[in-house]
Design an enzyme around this catalytic site. Sequence first.
Site, PDB file in Angstrom:
ATOM      1  N   CYS A  65     -37.040   8.535  -3.317  1.00 48.93           N
ATOM      2  CA  CYS A  65     -36.369   9.635  -3.537  1.00 48.93           C
ATOM      3  C   CYS A  65     -35.952  10.127  -2.246  1.00 48.93           C
ATOM      4  CB  CYS A  65     -36.899  10.758  -4.196  1.00 48.93           C
ATOM      5  SG  CYS A  65     -36.240  12.413  -4.227  1.00 48.93           S
ATOM      6  N   CYS A  68     -36.500  13.950  -1.411  1.00 49.04           N
ATOM      7  CA  CYS A  68     -37.871  13.947  -1.080  1.00 49.04           C
ATOM      8  C   CYS A  68     -38.235  13.678   0.243  1.00 49.04           C
ATOM      9  CB  CYS A  68     -38.747  12.882  -2.188  1.00 49.04           C
ATOM     10  SG  CYS A  68     -38.480  13.464  -3.883  1.00 49.04           S
TER      11      CYS A  68
END
Length: 141
Positions: A65, A68
Amino acid sequence: MHIVCPHCGAVNAVLQERLGQHPKCGKCHQPLFADHPVELQGAAFQRYIERNDLPVLVDFWAPWCGPCRMMAPAFAQAAQQMQGRCLFAKLNTEADGQTGARYQIRSIPTMVLFRGGREVARQSGAMGAADIQRWLAGQGL
């Protein structure tokens, strides 16, 4: 107050006035407050959120991600600035999908604030360190 050691998992009783004095674990003698978010999964995750008397902010994330990975340094910076008032942890939803599913994590990054093992607030999307601290202030921290 009860503080779970991020290194060995032992539950330590610490006087509230000593929280700012860098307390160490009575079992393994490591610092009770890490200078970075603690990586958790499975049973260690449950123990950490349930047995700590301080609030625990968990970043549910995954290595693939992009947002993230972008938020990780800000989350670590907020962890350093909030040391002794809130504990910060990370849970890799790719490595521990069961825990992510149990908390109905539908998008990442998602931060969940726990008190006494119960979810009290949730925020999805990447945030900067100052934004994380403002959001926590809005939760009474």
